[in-house]
Scaffold this motif. Structure first.
Motif, mmCIF file in Angstrom:
data_model
loop_
_atom_site.group_PDB
_atom_site.id
_atom_site.type_symbol
_atom_site.label_atom_id
_atom_site.label_comp_id
_atom_site.label_asym_id
_atom_site.label_seq_id
_atom_site.Cartn_x
_atom_site.Cartn_y
_atom_site.Cartn_z
ATOM 1 N N ILE A 47 0.846 -1.189 0.000
ATOM 2 C CA ILE A 47 0.000 0.000 0.000
ATOM 3 C C ILE A 47 0.879 1.235 0.000
ATOM 4 O O ILE A 47 1.837 1.343 0.787
ATOM 5 C CB ILE A 47 -0.951 0.004 1.209
ATOM 6 C CG1 ILE A 47 -1.968 -1.140 1.053
ATOM 7 C CG2 ILE A 47 -1.673 1.344 1.333
ATOM 8 C CD1 ILE A 47 -2.718 -1.463 2.298
ATOM 9 N N TYR B 50 3.784 7.022 7.122
ATOM 10 C CA TYR B 50 3.351 6.659 8.461
ATOM 11 C C TYR B 50 4.566 6.494 9.369
ATOM 12 O O TYR B 50 5.607 6.025 8.972
ATOM 13 C CB TYR B 50 2.477 5.411 8.479
ATOM 14 C CG TYR B 50 2.916 4.254 7.626
ATOM 15 C CD1 TYR B 50 3.987 3.450 8.000
ATOM 16 C CD2 TYR B 50 2.251 3.963 6.442
ATOM 17 C CE1 TYR B 50 4.367 2.372 7.228
ATOM 18 C CE2 TYR B 50 2.636 2.881 5.662
ATOM 19 C CZ TYR B 50 3.698 2.093 6.064
ATOM 20 O OH TYR B 50 4.067 1.038 5.286
ATOM 21 N N THR C 136 6.497 4.974 12.802
ATOM 22 C CA THR C 136 6.607 3.624 13.336
ATOM 23 C C THR C 136 5.345 3.252 14.110
ATOM 24 O O THR C 136 4.815 2.155 13.989
ATOM 25 C CB THR C 136 7.829 3.542 14.262
ATOM 26 O OG1 THR C 136 8.969 3.941 13.502
ATOM 27 C CG2 THR C 136 8.036 2.131 14.760
ATOM 28 N N ASP D 65 12.533 -1.237 11.600
ATOM 29 C CA ASP D 65 12.289 0.150 11.920
ATOM 30 C C ASP D 65 13.509 0.985 11.511
ATOM 31 O O ASP D 65 14.622 0.613 11.854
ATOM 32 C CB ASP D 65 12.148 0.156 13.457
ATOM 33 C CG ASP D 65 11.489 1.376 13.971
ATOM 34 O OD1 ASP D 65 11.895 2.466 13.552
ATOM 35 O OD2 ASP D 65 10.590 1.226 14.820
ATOM 36 N N GLY E 75 12.550 6.639 11.663
ATOM 37 C CA GLY E 75 11.246 6.990 12.217
ATOM 38 C C GLY E 75 10.077 6.340 11.522
ATOM 39 O O GLY E 75 8.926 6.674 11.781
ATOM 40 N N THR E 76 10.357 5.396 10.627
ATOM 41 C CA THR E 76 9.258 4.722 9.939
ATOM 42 C C THR E 76 9.610 3.249 9.770
ATOM 43 O O THR E 76 10.587 2.764 10.325
ATOM 44 C CB THR E 76 8.947 5.406 8.588
ATOM 45 O OG1 THR E 76 7.752 4.848 8.055
ATOM 46 C CG2 THR E 76 10.074 5.239 7.594
ATOM 47 N N MET E 77 8.750 2.534 9.028
ATOM 48 C CA MET E 77 8.936 1.102 8.893
ATOM 49 C C MET E 77 9.339 0.719 7.485
ATOM 50 O O MET E 77 8.828 1.259 6.509
ATOM 51 C CB MET E 77 7.636 0.371 9.241
ATOM 52 C CG MET E 77 7.245 0.458 10.700
ATOM 53 S SD MET E 77 8.408 -0.379 11.805
ATOM 54 C CE MET E 77 8.113 -2.094 11.354
ATOM 55 N N GLY F 25 7.678 3.245 4.567
ATOM 56 C CA GLY F 25 6.687 4.251 4.969
ATOM 57 C C GLY F 25 5.694 4.623 3.892
ATOM 58 O O GLY F 25 5.260 5.769 3.808
ATOM 59 N N GLY F 26 5.303 3.661 3.052
ATOM 60 C CA GLY F 26 4.278 3.932 2.051
ATOM 61 C C GLY F 26 4.806 4.333 0.684
ATOM 62 O O GLY F 26 4.017 4.572 -0.228
#
Lengths: 172, 254
Positions: free
Chosen positions: A147, A152, A154, B7, B10-12, B130-131
């Motif tokens: 997606i 976003y 964590t 991680d 600050g995001t995945m 993060g998308g």
């Protein structure tokens, strides 16, 4: 051939209307002559079997819904012609539909306007054009593997659809 | 399909590997470790929220740009080049003058990870940070390319579109004005024309920069980009109105 292509165009419009523009159709029906509304139940299935070509019907077109209402006979069914529905603001942009009446029945429903509120978007439609959700989201969405969305964090990730997909990926 | 998440910045990061040959699990662990390392290096160099990062030292005036690492100067030059290409809608400078490369570094991390996976012999994978994501090969033996959803910014539990990413257009980035993207600043003369912009391109850096530029520059930048770049674009206005170009509609998964 001519009536065939008119039929296809009508079918396409009707399908889009059915999926995405129910609000517009509802307003259209109320803007039509009273007797025309009763014919709307069978309208789309009728297609253009009556042979109405788009060129002849558009020559009878009227500019506004108010004109359409006043020129239509009151009791003996709507006069043949093309009627504009009201302009409706939806979350997909501004929508207006046009109904082609032939023999007292709606034989075609055409989208005449689907634009952003900003008129400039019409001028640049060669690059980007307004579109409705039903055009882009298909049954294939069941097979979505990733997606793309606004960044976003964590923490937000844990509530995101992507995290659900990732969790499903471990078992599937 | 194996899925690896970790991680960073600050995001995945979410990496999916669809290769099915024997030995893939062991190879993938080594490759993922290497990617984690690369991300950590980029984070330590370019994160303004890390006090000791190289870019924080530059921001405080303790380190001159001319004396910075080659990586720093290369990435700054890349960001300046994108500022030129977007007529300033994308910029590596914060309003206070501080150099902030977070607008390109996430995409650089995605690109680097993809190159690492290719170098390790993988031929079917996706890298999502993060998308924003890039893909390679196919998600399964039954599907061509990778089916990718575009999130609805007005209802984050649903999708606006489903696209098929293929070798010509393998990368998609989505920027939003409501997101936590510190690297997006609206130019004074523009309004908040779009709450979300998605760009699909031949590489993730182009996609990410142009999505950011559209949010920042509004309709004028959108028009400029669709004229000058071979990309697919979809935008969402605050009232939910969608715009897309023909290439985007071609990519819709059917």
């Amino acid at each position: 051939m001519r009536s065939g292509s008119a039929f296809m165009a009508g079918l396409g419009s009707a399908a889009i209307i059915a999926i995405g523009w129910q609000a517009g159709v509802g307003t259209l029906t109320s803007a039509l002559p009273q007797s025309g509304a009763s014919a709307s139940g069978t309208s789309n299935a009728a297609g253009s079997s009556s042979g109405t070509s788009s060129s002849s019907s558009s020559s009878a077109s009227t500019d506004t819904s108010s004109q359409a209402a006043t020129t239509a006979p009151a009791a003996s069914g709507a006069a043949d012609g093309t009627y504009d529905g009201s302009v409706v603001n939806t979350r997909f942009g501004t929508v207006q539909v046009q109904a082609v009446i032939s023999g007292g029945k709606i034989t075609d429903v055409i989208a005449v306007k689907l634009t952003d509120a900003d008129r400039k978007s019409v001028a640049i439609s060669q690059q980007v054009a307004p579109m409705v959700r039903s055009e882009v989201l298909t049954a294939q969405s069941a097979k979505v593997a990733n997606i793309s969305g606004g960044t976003y964090t964590t923490q937000a990730y844990l509530q995101s659809l992507q995290s659900a997909l990732d969790a499903a990926g471990f078992t599937g | 399909m194996s899925v690896h998440t970790f991680d960073t910045m600050g995001t995945m990061v979410s990496i999916r590997i669809a290769d099915t040959e024997e030995g893939v699990p062991r190879q993938s662990i080594a490759a993922i470790n290497e990617i984690e390392h690369e991300c950590a290096r980029l984070n330590e160099t370019f994160s303004l929220y890390l006090k000791d990062s190289e870019i924080s030292q530059i921001a405080r005036g303790e380190l001159a740009l001319a004396d910075s690492s080659e990586l720093m100067r290369t990435e700054y030059a890349r960001a300046l080049d994108w500022r030129e290409k977007t007529d300033g809608a994308f910029t590596p400078h914060r309003p206070d003058g501080v150099i902030d490369l977070s607008g390109t570094i996430k995409a650089v991390a995605i690109d680097t990870a993809a190159q690492t996976l290719i170098g390790s012999g993988f031929r079917n994978f996706s890298v999502n940070v993060g998308g924003d994501l890039t893909t390679f090969g196919n998600q399964s033996s039954e599907e061509t390319g990778w089916i990718t959803g575009i999130l609805d910014p007005l209802d984050r539990s649903s999708l606006l579109a489903a696209l098929r990413l293929t070798p010509d257009f393998p990368a998609v980035a989505t920027s939003g004005s409501a997101e936590r993207g510190e690297h997006i600043w609206l130019r004074p003369e523009t309004t908040k024309a779009f709450v979300q912009a998605s760009v699909i391109a031949s590489d993730i850096i182009t996609a990410d920069v142009l999505a950011t530029a559209i949010i920042s520059g509004g309709q004028a930048t959108l028009d400029q980009i669709t004229q000058n770049f071979a990309v697919a674009v979809m935008t969402v206005a605050p009232d939910g109105a969608l715009q897309a170009n023909a290439k985007f509609q071609e990519l819709v998964a059917r």
